[in-house]
Design an enzyme around this catalytic site. Structure first.
Site, PDB file in Angstrom:
ATOM      1  N   LYS A  45       6.883 -12.084  44.252  1.00 26.02           N
ATOM      2  CA  LYS A  45       6.376 -13.636  44.458  1.00 26.02           C
ATOM      3  C   LYS A  45       7.711 -14.050  44.072  1.00 26.02           C
ATOM      4  O   LYS A  45       8.569 -13.878  43.818  1.00 26.02           O
ATOM      5  CB  LYS A  45       5.541 -14.100  43.474  1.00 26.02           C
ATOM      6  CG  LYS A  45       5.835 -13.930  42.151  1.00 26.02           C
ATOM      7  CD  LYS A  45       4.319 -13.835  41.356  1.00 26.02           C
ATOM      8  CE  LYS A  45       4.637 -13.308  39.886  1.00 26.02           C
ATOM      9  NZ  LYS A  45       4.516 -14.446  38.810  1.00 26.02           N
ATOM     10  N   ARG A 146      -6.516 -18.026  31.839  1.00 24.45           N
ATOM     11  CA  ARG A 146      -5.983 -18.626  33.051  1.00 24.45           C
ATOM     12  C   ARG A 146      -7.084 -18.311  34.079  1.00 24.45           C
ATOM     13  O   ARG A 146      -7.803 -18.946  33.837  1.00 24.45           O
ATOM     14  CB  ARG A 146      -4.641 -17.990  33.176  1.00 24.45           C
ATOM     15  CG  ARG A 146      -3.398 -18.932  33.700  1.00 24.45           C
ATOM     16  CD  ARG A 146      -2.128 -18.315  33.697  1.00 24.45           C
ATOM     17  NE  ARG A 146      -1.920 -17.263  34.569  1.00 24.45           N
ATOM     18  CZ  ARG A 146      -0.629 -16.659  34.528  1.00 24.45           C
ATOM     19  NH1 ARG A 146       0.315 -17.086  33.966  1.00 24.45           N
ATOM     20  NH2 ARG A 146      -0.273 -15.608  35.465  1.00 24.45           N
ATOM     21  N   TYR A 281      30.344 -34.350  31.272  1.00 21.91           N
ATOM     22  CA  TYR A 281      29.769 -35.390  30.835  1.00 21.91           C
ATOM     23  C   TYR A 281      29.419 -35.493  29.323  1.00 21.91           C
ATOM     24  O   TYR A 281      29.080 -34.433  28.595  1.00 21.91           O
ATOM     25  CB  TYR A 281      28.436 -35.711  31.548  1.00 21.91           C
ATOM     26  CG  TYR A 281      28.506 -35.642  33.128  1.00 21.91           C
ATOM     27  CD1 TYR A 281      29.216 -36.697  33.552  1.00 21.91           C
ATOM     28  CD2 TYR A 281      27.887 -34.757  33.976  1.00 21.91           C
ATOM     29  CE1 TYR A 281      29.604 -37.173  34.871  1.00 21.91           C
ATOM     30  CE2 TYR A 281      27.967 -35.131  35.432  1.00 21.91           C
ATOM     31  CZ  TYR A 281      28.879 -36.065  36.023  1.00 21.91           C
ATOM     32  OH  TYR A 281      29.003 -36.247  37.153  1.00 21.91           O
TER      33      TYR A 281
HETATM   34  C1  LIG Z   1      -0.842 -11.892  38.057  1.00 16.45           C
HETATM   35  C2  LIG Z   1       0.564 -11.329  37.794  1.00 16.45           C
HETATM   36  N1  LIG Z   1       0.726  -9.899  37.865  1.00 16.45           N
HETATM   37  C3  LIG Z   1       1.852  -9.431  37.799  1.00 16.45           C
HETATM   38  C4  LIG Z   1       3.029 -10.080  37.528  1.00 16.45           C
HETATM   39  C5  LIG Z   1       4.169  -9.370  37.193  1.00 16.45           C
HETATM   40  O1  LIG Z   1       4.613  -9.638  35.930  1.00 16.45           O
HETATM   41  P1  LIG Z   1       5.929  -8.811  35.479  1.00 16.45           P
HETATM   42  O2  LIG Z   1       7.139  -9.854  36.131  1.00 16.45           O
HETATM   43  O3  LIG Z   1       6.250  -9.186  34.198  1.00 16.45           O
HETATM   44  O4  LIG Z   1       5.890  -7.632  35.727  1.00 16.45           O
HETATM   45  C6  LIG Z   1       2.853 -11.558  37.482  1.00 16.45           C
HETATM   46  C7  LIG Z   1       3.966 -12.537  37.058  1.00 16.45           C
HETATM   47  O5  LIG Z   1       3.981 -13.252  36.303  1.00 16.45           O
HETATM   48  C8  LIG Z   1       1.496 -12.124  37.614  1.00 16.45           C
HETATM   49  O6  LIG Z   1       1.579 -13.364  37.846  1.00 16.45           O
END
Ligand SMILES: Cc1ncc(COP(=O)(O)O)c(C=O)c1O
Length: 393
Positions: A45, A146, A281
């Site tokens: 992602k 969540r 700045y």
């Molecule tokens: C639902 C979910 N699974 C897995 C991950 C992967 O987490 P990590 O980067 O700590 O492995 C994330 C990342 O935030 C996530 O939101």
């Protein structure tokens, strides 16, 4: 080493984020070895945590990842359309909002997460319209607070309704899953509590007749430190890119991981200034004596945190320098202490750390954040230059 970037001459770029795809592949292999009983989902992602989703997805699948994970359905649809992945690569996405592209997701063979009844209603409708069943993963809130359904509240209803829809041929429940709140703090009492609740919620669903392909809860920290959390699949994001989830978990090297991104820039200017000269700045840095300044052409518009003003480390000509004063939108300054590298000399903000350069963790510490944020926020104005794209290591 093979360059796979479209950039004609990486050395002449203002700045670049070099992505070592051999490191990504090696990290996948290391993670699979750490979780031998599970399949691996490479979480790509947010454009592969800033590393490039398509390139990292391809590298991860080439090295043995069976699944890819994204937050949004748009990210997952783009991967299916553009990455040229083997057709049997499973892609899951979990961050849905009402009116989302459920039908497109079903037609693209995505695994979709359902976190509540509204989503199940929409997925049923879309499956009817598509004329084929959806692959649905039911999300349990085991304590993160969540997304997901809660035991004793809406989990039982979700499971019941999903089974009914499965019976009608509208979907197949392919997964039962959850997410940790504090896996990056080994020993935190919520970890054991979430595992217990996950086992109970999975057991309930299976008693009702759910037969999932995969049950999963482990993110990177749980994959690295908690074998009992691996179940059938581990969802690794940050570790895939060779970065530790946090100092309490350990260093990347502790787990045989190697950071994949090296961020560097060409010095735009080197000049001599007298003592007592304000820099950037607000004049939060004033030269302590006559010195030389180097202009690094990267700023907060490129994702360099303004919170790292007067703190972020940079390797120039073999020496660590520190951001002098404020990080501006497009540039910041380092005090070179009298050294005079040529304009165009490379300033390395972070990389694997084994060539003397700082790491993304060092920047996270300097900015009071986590390394996830450092790499993910590197902006689109910084070209990614891919190296070791061939399957040669
Ligand atoms: C639902 C979910 N699974 C897995 C991950 C992967 O987490 P990590 O980067 O700590 O492995 C994330 C990342 O935030 C996530 O939101």
């Amino acid at each position: 080493m093979s360059e796979t970037s479209a950039a004609p001459n990486p050395a002449a770029l203002r700045a670049r984020a070099e992505i070592d795809l051999a490191a990504v592949r090696a990290n996948v292999r290391a993670l699979r070895a750490l979780a031998p009983g599970a399949v691996l989902m490479a979480v790509v992602k947010a454009d592969g945590y800033g590393h490039g989703a398509v390139q990292c997805a391809r590298a991860a699948v080439a090295a043995g990842a069976d699944w890819l994970g994204t937050a949004t359905p748009q990210e997952a649809l783009a991967l299916r359309a553009e990455a040229g992945l083997p057709a049997d690569t499973r892609i899951m996405c979990w961050l849905w909002t009402p009116g989302g592209p459920w039908r497109e997701a079903i037609e693209a063979d995505l695994d979709v997460s359902v976190s509540g009844m509204w989503a199940l209603d929409e997925v049923r409708e879309a499956a009817r319209a598509a004329g084929r069943p959806a692959r649905v993963q039911l999300k349990a809130d085991t304590g993160l607070g969540r997304s997901g359904c809660q035991p004793g509240a809406d989990w039982e209803e979700l499971v019941g309704q999903a089974l009914r829809a499965e019976g009608e041929g509208l979907l197949r429940v392919t997964g039962l899953w959850s997410h940790f709140a504090c896996a990056d703090e080994p020993g935190h009492p919520s970890i054991a509590a979430q595992l217990t609740r996950f086992r109970e919620m999975v057991a309930y669903a299976e008693q009702q007749g759910v037969r999932p392909d995969v049950r999963h809860i482990a993110n990177s920290p749980a994959t690295l430190t908690l074998p009992e959390a691996h179940f059938d699949l581990v969802r690794t994001g940050i570790a895939l890119y060779g970065i530790s989830p946090g100092p309490e978990v350990g260093t990347p090297a502790d787990f045989g991981l190697r950071p994949a991104m090296t961020l560097s820039a060409s010095l735009a200017l080197v000049k001599q200034v007298p003592g007592g000269h304000g820099v950037s700045y607000g004049h939060h840095y004033v030269t302590p004596g006559e010195t030389t300044l180097g202009l690094v052409p990267l700023g907060y518009a490129d994702g360099i945190p303004r919170h790292a003003s007067s703190a972020g480390p940079v390797l120039v000509d073999g020496k660590w320098r520190t951001v002098a004063g404020r990080v501006a939108m497009d540039q910041f300054v380092v005090d070179l202490g009298g050294d005079r590298p040529e304009p165009g000399a490379r300033a390395v903000l972070f990389g694997p750390g084994d060539r003397g350069e700082p790491t993304a963790e060092d920047w996270a510490q300097a900015a009071g954040t986590i390394a996830y944020e450092i790499v993910t926020r590197i902006g689109t104005r910084v070209p990614r230059v891919y190296v070791n794209g061939e399957q040669d290591g």
